[in-house]
Design an enzyme around this catalytic site. Structure first.
Site, short mmCIF file in Angstrom:
data_model
loop_
_atom_site.label_atom_id
_atom_site.label_comp_id
_atom_site.label_asym_id
_atom_site.label_seq_id
_atom_site.Cartn_x
_atom_site.Cartn_y
_atom_site.Cartn_z
N GLU A 1 -6.25 -10.71 -0.68
CA GLU A 1 -7.07 -10.38 0.49
C GLU A 1 -8.55 -10.35 0.13
O GLU A 1 -9.28 -9.43 0.50
CB GLU A 1 -6.64 -9.03 1.08
N GLU B 1 0.80 -1.24 0.00
CA GLU B 1 0.00 0.00 0.00
C GLU B 1 0.83 1.28 0.00
O GLU B 1 0.61 2.16 0.83
CB GLU B 1 -0.96 -0.02 1.21
#
Ligand code: 9MR
Length: 574
Positions: A479, A348
């Site tokens: 995820e 991220e």
């Protein structure tokens, strides 16, 4: 496989009954659960004497009794032996006074309730019910009066119906012996219900207290394994935490998944909370459990803006920071060398900025540019921190696959920015793949066209997979979960929360459809995808219900009772 546990209230009085002597008193109470919730409408019988039978109520409670129940009357009094009788297709009931008969249920042999009738309180005359059309086979009729019931077997042949244990139906097979006695000694309680494994529980005497029975859903025990179903496509993973890898979730985890990732236990805060203080025992326990079940292990995560302790950045020049980064990566990857096959090295690192250089979050209306996240990593070391992390990782374990992991890759601009540095990493042989998080919604935002989720289409996800694969990179879906909410409203608007404990059929169907669409697409691209990991096992343990507002969510393949949802069936169905 986990089967039966015993702990609840059961009282049984049994005195031997014979023709001339006193009738036996039997009163058994107990509770049946599936591990979390009561199991309603399960048929419970004494194996040696099926007159003693009950169906569980909404609390999973049952009573096998001849003290207050009708079942004893059927033996004591020949007149009352005709409590139920069958004429043609109609069942008639003759219920003694003082018993407030309420429900009559028709079950299949597997315990599925086909029909429920209420006889009501007013029993003047003989209440009767018309049986529905039944295919040949064995059925059960139960009458419940307060906390007691009797059960009769109904046999349906091509030409005739027989009601067992009743003088009217040509059959007298109630399990009572010739002289009307019920045998004493060791017996079993048999529990039957459709979609559950039939269970027989030993009872060593007829006087037992505190009986509770864990009843295993057939689907969990017998369902074809998810990862086996996908063995020709890709590995199927699940994120687990410090409990779920060893508690009630473990059997699902081991049955259906062949890849694992620690949800939080390999993050910097967990592994090196203070400088030089490495804590590997929790992660090791989880990794070892996974590997001893034959799973692959993904490592998450080495360098991230979140869940990194402050000390890492305190007083750090770029060189000091890189020293800490290299040391962490080297120690952690050495610890798990040969055990963790793929690492999320950096997570991220990219966000969208508006005109004022603020993070736009999900609202793309004010988006000006995509760029590196202004994290402490970036503030101290710029984009070099990404390259430094990958270099340290390559050096620490040359055999591990190294990944850059991020969300919203279906946004063209974000993906283009990621590709700009991923390409450089690739040129330097520092990266092997990209992780696409895929925290998705039940449908793309319809009203808020500027919300990132409006771009969550199968086509866009397929495009991102293909573009990354075209760069020669492995692609892992890292995820995956699908929130039951869309992004068309703010999550703290409590009036829009779904608060029922269980997901209703309409939602189940919608979620199943969405899961199916994505998995159909994943399989189409199985030559590009090596791993699809769900961010959790079941809905009782999902970050989406904890974060950010505590709004309850149901985003996974198994529900709160650890039962497979329609979404599970949908992705198995191809
Ligand atoms: O599921 C994780 C949750 O338990 C933590 O509180 C949270 C902290 O930010 O991190 C969650 O996992 C995140 C993952 O590490 C990175 N991508 C987003 C995941 C969901 O927030």
């Amino acid at each position: 496989m986990e089967m039966i546990r015993i702990f609840s209230t059961l009282i049984l009085f049994y005195t031997f009954f014979c023709a001339a002597a006193q009738a036996p008193d039997i009163s058994i109470t107990g509770i049946i659960t599936d591990g979390r919730n009561p199991v309603e409408n399960a048929i419970v019988t004494l194996v040696k004497d099926s007159r003693f039978a009950d169906t569980t109520d909404s609390k999973g409670a049952f009573t096998l009794s001849n003290k207050t129940g009708i079942s004893n009357n059927t033996v004591r009094n020949s007149k009352e032996n005709n409590l139920i009788f069958l004429r043609g297709n109609r069942l008639y009931f003759s219920v003694p006074d003082g018993i407030s008969t309420s429900d009559v249920m028709l079950h299949t042999a597997k315990g599925r309730c086909i029909q429920k009738y209420s006889l009501g309180k007013n029993r003047s005359g003989s209440p009767s019910i018309e049986l529905p059309k039944l295919s040949t086979g064995l059925y059960f009729i139960s009458i419940s009066s307060d906390r007691t019931s009797i059960i009769r077997k109904l046999i349906v042949t091509a030409t005739k119906k027989y009601l067992c244990g009743n003088s009217t139906g040509n059959f007298t097979s109630t399990g009572i012996n010739q002289s009307g006695q019920t045998s004493t000694g060791v017996d079993q309680i048999k529990i039957t219900k459709e979609n559950f494994l039939t269970k027989q529980v030993d009872i060593s005497s007829y006087k037992i207290e505190d009986l509770s029975i864990l009843f295993e859903p057939e689907s969990i025990a017998n369902a074809t394994s998810l990862h086996k179903r996908y063995s020709n496509f890709f590995h199927i993973g699940a994120a687990v935490d410090g409990n779920s890898y060893k508690d009630a979730h473990a059997s699902i985890w081991k049955t259906h998944f062949n890849s694992m990732v620690c949800e939080n236990e390999m993050k910097w805060t967990a592994l090196q909370p203070s400088s030089g203080n490495f804590q590997f025992s929790q992660a090791n326990a989880m990794v070892n459990a996974a590997r001893s079940s034959g799973m692959l292990v993904r490592g998450h995560v080495l360098c991230w803006f979140d869940q990194t302790p402050d000390w890492v950045f305190q007083g750090a020049s770029k060189e000091v920071l890189f020293g800490r980064l290299r040391n962490h990566i080297s120690k952690v990857m050495s610890e798990f060398k040969g055990k963790v096959y793929a690492w999320d090295v950096v997570n991220e690192a990219v966000i969208g900025y508006n005109d004022n250089d603020q993070d736009v979050g999900e609202d793309l209306g004010s988006l000006k540019r995509w760029g590196y996240r202004n994290s402490k990593w970036y503030q101290i070391a710029g984009e070099d921190h990404i390259f430094e992390a990958f270099k340290a990782a390559r050096a620490a374990d040359p055999n591990a696959k190294l990944f850059y992991n991020d969300f919203w890759n279906y946004l063209d601009g974000k993906r283009e920015f990621i590709i700009s540095f991923v390409k450089k990493l690739k040129e330097q042989n520092l990266i092997d793949g990209v992780g696409l998080q895929c925290h998705l919604n039940i449908s793309a935002a319809q009203e808020k066209k500027n919300n990132q989720s409006a771009y969550q289409t199968v086509d866009n996800l397929e495009k991102e997979i293909r573009e990354y694969a075209a760069l020669g990179l492995d692609v892992h879906i890292t995820e995956l979960d699908i929130s039951i909410y869309t992004r068309d409203y703010v999550s703290d608007d409590k009036s829009k929360w779904y608060t029922s404990p269980d997901l209703n059929e309409a939602y189940q169907d919608k979620l199943a459809k969405r899961y199916k669409e994505f998995f159909d697409m994943f399989r189409r691209n199985a030559d590009k995808i090596q791993n699809v990991t769900l961010w959790g096992i079941s809905d009782d343990n999902t970050w989406l219900s904890e974060f950010p507002s505590g709004r309850p969510d149901h985003p996974l393949l198994f529900d709160k009772h650890l039962k497979p949802k329609k979404a599970f069936d949908a992705i198995m169905d191809f």
